[in-house]
Design a protein around this motif. Structure first.
Motif, PDB file in Angstrom:
ATOM      1  N   GLY A  43     -29.921 -24.646 -25.020  1.00 52.52           N
ATOM      2  CA  GLY A  43     -28.632 -24.667 -25.706  1.00 52.52           C
ATOM      3  C   GLY A  43     -27.512 -24.046 -24.895  1.00 52.52           C
ATOM      4  N   GLN A  44     -27.678 -23.976 -23.592  1.00 57.25           N
ATOM      5  CA  GLN A  44     -26.675 -23.352 -22.732  1.00 57.25           C
ATOM      6  C   GLN A  44     -25.618 -24.350 -22.289  1.00 57.25           C
ATOM      7  OE1 GLN A  44     -29.846 -22.306 -20.146  1.00 57.25           O
ATOM      8  NE2 GLN A  44     -29.643 -20.120 -20.565  1.00 57.25           N
ATOM      9  N   ALA A  45     -24.489 -23.811 -21.873  1.00 62.24           N
ATOM     10  CA  ALA A  45     -23.393 -24.638 -21.379  1.00 62.24           C
ATOM     11  C   ALA A  45     -22.583 -23.816 -20.382  1.00 62.24           C
ATOM     12  CB  ALA A  45     -22.506 -25.099 -22.530  1.00 62.24           C
ATOM     13  N   VAL A  46     -21.790 -24.520 -19.593  1.00 62.85           N
ATOM     14  CA  VAL A  46     -20.864 -23.862 -18.670  1.00 62.85           C
ATOM     15  C   VAL A  46     -19.474 -24.443 -18.885  1.00 62.85           C
ATOM     16  CG1 VAL A  46     -22.627 -23.355 -16.933  1.00 62.85           C
ATOM     17  CG2 VAL A  46     -21.335 -25.497 -16.781  1.00 62.85           C
ATOM     18  N   ILE A  47     -18.481 -23.665 -18.494  1.00 61.55           N
ATOM     19  CA  ILE A  47     -17.091 -24.115 -18.535  1.00 61.55           C
ATOM     20  C   ILE A  47     -16.512 -23.868 -17.142  1.00 61.55           C
ATOM     21  CG2 ILE A  47     -14.816 -23.862 -19.606  1.00 61.55           C
ATOM     22  CD1 ILE A  47     -16.376 -22.575 -22.026  1.00 61.55           C
ATOM     23  N   TYR A  48     -16.143 -24.965 -16.483  1.00 62.56           N
ATOM     24  CA  TYR A  48     -15.585 -24.863 -15.139  1.00 62.56           C
ATOM     25  C   TYR A  48     -14.155 -24.352 -15.212  1.00 62.56           C
ATOM     26  CZ  TYR A  48     -13.848 -26.303 -10.546  1.00 62.56           C
ATOM     27  OH  TYR A  48     -13.263 -26.320  -9.299  1.00 62.56           O
ATOM     28  N   LYS A  49     -13.835 -23.358 -14.383  1.00 63.36           N
ATOM     29  CA  LYS A  49     -12.506 -22.728 -14.383  1.00 63.36           C
ATOM     30  C   LYS A  49     -11.476 -23.472 -13.529  1.00 63.36           C
ATOM     31  CE  LYS A  49     -14.428 -18.072 -14.880  1.00 63.36           C
ATOM     32  NZ  LYS A  49     -14.506 -16.737 -14.226  1.00 63.36           N
ATOM     33  N   GLY A  50     -11.918 -24.408 -12.706  1.00 58.56           N
ATOM     34  CA  GLY A  50     -10.983 -25.136 -11.840  1.00 58.56           C
ATOM     35  C   GLY A  50     -10.550 -24.345 -10.631  1.00 58.56           C
ATOM     36  N   THR A  51     -11.391 -23.422 -10.180  1.00 57.62           N
ATOM     37  CA  THR A  51     -10.993 -22.500  -9.112  1.00 57.62           C
ATOM     38  C   THR A  51     -11.589 -22.819  -7.739  1.00 57.62           C
ATOM     39  OG1 THR A  51     -12.764 -21.018  -9.837  1.00 57.62           O
ATOM     40  CG2 THR A  51     -10.539 -20.592 -10.684  1.00 57.62           C
ATOM     41  N   ILE A  52     -12.351 -23.894  -7.618  1.00 55.44           N
ATOM     42  CA  ILE A  52     -12.860 -24.270  -6.297  1.00 55.44           C
ATOM     43  C   ILE A  52     -11.749 -25.048  -5.583  1.00 55.44           C
ATOM     44  CG2 ILE A  52     -14.574 -25.635  -5.025  1.00 55.44           C
ATOM     45  CD1 ILE A  52     -16.539 -25.060  -7.327  1.00 55.44           C
ATOM     46  N   PRO A  53     -11.335 -24.585  -4.390  1.00 55.19           N
ATOM     47  CA  PRO A  53     -10.242 -25.255  -3.683  1.00 55.19           C
ATOM     48  C   PRO A  53     -10.494 -26.752  -3.514  1.00 55.19           C
ATOM     49  CG  PRO A  53     -10.812 -23.196  -2.594  1.00 55.19           C
ATOM     50  CD  PRO A  53     -11.855 -23.425  -3.660  1.00 55.19           C
ATOM     51  N   ARG A  54      -9.454 -27.534  -3.732  1.00 52.17           N
ATOM     52  CA  ARG A  54      -9.439 -29.006  -3.660  1.00 52.17           C
ATOM     53  C   ARG A  54     -10.137 -29.671  -4.845  1.00 52.17           C
ATOM     54  NH1 ARG A  54     -12.168 -28.990   1.443  1.00 52.17           N
ATOM     55  NH2 ARG A  54     -13.124 -30.902   0.714  1.00 52.17           N
ATOM     56  N   PHE A  55     -10.668 -28.881  -5.776  1.00 52.85           N
ATOM     57  CA  PHE A  55     -11.346 -29.435  -6.951  1.00 52.85           C
ATOM     58  C   PHE A  55     -10.834 -28.753  -8.214  1.00 52.85           C
ATOM     59  CE2 PHE A  55     -14.211 -29.916  -3.342  1.00 52.85           C
ATOM     60  CZ  PHE A  55     -14.430 -31.277  -3.386  1.00 52.85           C
ATOM     61  N   GLU A  56      -9.519 -28.688  -8.343  1.00 53.06           N
ATOM     62  CA  GLU A  56      -8.910 -27.958  -9.445  1.00 53.06           C
ATOM     63  C   GLU A  56      -9.133 -28.625 -10.800  1.00 53.06           C
ATOM     64  OE1 GLU A  56      -7.402 -28.573  -6.501  1.00 53.06           O
ATOM     65  OE2 GLU A  56      -7.236 -26.538  -5.712  1.00 53.06           O
ATOM     66  N   SER A  57      -9.234 -29.947 -10.860  1.00 55.79           N
ATOM     67  CA  SER A  57      -9.370 -30.624 -12.160  1.00 55.79           C
ATOM     68  C   SER A  57     -10.826 -30.844 -12.564  1.00 55.79           C
ATOM     69  CB  SER A  57      -8.641 -31.970 -12.142  1.00 55.79           C
ATOM     70  OG  SER A  57      -9.201 -32.822 -11.172  1.00 55.79           O
ATOM     71  N   GLY A  58     -11.744 -30.795 -11.622  1.00 58.27           N
ATOM     72  CA  GLY A  58     -13.154 -30.977 -11.934  1.00 58.27           C
ATOM     73  C   GLY A  58     -13.996 -30.884 -10.681  1.00 58.27           C
ATOM     74  N   TRP A  59     -15.286 -30.613 -10.858  1.00 61.94           N
ATOM     75  CA  TRP A  59     -16.185 -30.429  -9.725  1.00 61.94           C
ATOM     76  C   TRP A  59     -17.540 -31.056 -10.019  1.00 61.94           C
ATOM     77  CZ3 TRP A  59     -20.659 -27.218  -9.160  1.00 61.94           C
ATOM     78  CH2 TRP A  59     -21.095 -27.068  -7.845  1.00 61.94           C
ATOM     79  N   SER A  60     -18.132 -31.686  -9.014  1.00 63.73           N
ATOM     80  CA  SER A  60     -19.431 -32.343  -9.130  1.00 63.73           C
ATOM     81  C   SER A  60     -20.506 -31.544  -8.415  1.00 63.73           C
ATOM     82  CB  SER A  60     -19.366 -33.720  -8.469  1.00 63.73           C
ATOM     83  OG  SER A  60     -19.464 -34.729  -9.399  1.00 63.73           O
ATOM     84  N   LEU A  61     -21.516 -31.137  -9.155  1.00 61.79           N
ATOM     85  CA  LEU A  61     -22.694 -30.532  -8.536  1.00 61.79           C
ATOM     86  C   LEU A  61     -23.528 -31.627  -7.890  1.00 61.79           C
ATOM     87  CD1 LEU A  61     -24.564 -28.081  -8.059  1.00 61.79           C
ATOM     88  CD2 LEU A  61     -25.594 -28.560 -10.289  1.00 61.79           C
ATOM     89  N   ASP A  62     -23.635 -32.773  -8.569  1.00 61.55           N
ATOM     90  CA  ASP A  62     -24.356 -33.940  -8.073  1.00 61.55           C
ATOM     91  C   ASP A  62     -23.900 -35.164  -8.863  1.00 61.55           C
ATOM     92  OD1 ASP A  62     -25.737 -33.837 -10.538  1.00 61.55           O
ATOM     93  OD2 ASP A  62     -27.326 -32.629  -9.677  1.00 61.55           O
TER      94      ASP A  62
END
Length: 135
Positions: A43-62
């Protein structure tokens, strides 16, 4: 796969390998002792903060974990740990704990995690493409 050399292509076909597929992959490897053999749902979840440079709107782990900034994204225990216990921790807020086990995410680790080179669809079943939930 297409071979631009007719002699090589003919040899491949003579050997009975007419319908070969090619997969190219980039791996993110994590040396974590806490990873489980399957994608367990706690039942876990994460919320991306948009703090990885060049990936402010979203980020792909895979190919099936695209996390949009500010959106709650359900994850398995392994993905939770891959983000929480590594350099990625500062880029996420974490929701949930390990107190309730809901089983294994459907289709977890049961097929090839790459897109088919023929039709461009995920070979994992369920269509891939980074929708909700893990695996």
């Amino acid at each position: 796969i297409t071979i631009e050399n007719k002699k090589v292509q003919d040899k491949i076909e003579e050997m009975g390998h007419k319908n070969l597929e090619f997969y190219s992959a980039t791996y993110r490897l994590f040396q974590l002792d806490c990873l489980e053999p399957h994608c367990e749902d706690y039942g876990q979840a994460v919320i991306y903060k948009g703090t990885i440079p060049r990936f402010e709107s979203g980020w792909s782990l895979d190919d099936h974990h695209f996390m949009e900034k500010g959106k709650v994204f359900p994850v398995c225990g392994n993905t939770y740990n891959m983000l929480k216990e590594t350099r990625f921790e500062k880029h996420f807020d974490f929701v949930g704990d390990w107190s309730t086990h809901y089983g294994i995410f459907d289709g977890c680790g049961t097929s090839m995690p790459f897109k088919s080179s023929i039709d461009g669809v995920s070979t994992k079943g369920g269509g891939g493409g980074g929708g909700g939930a893990c695996c």
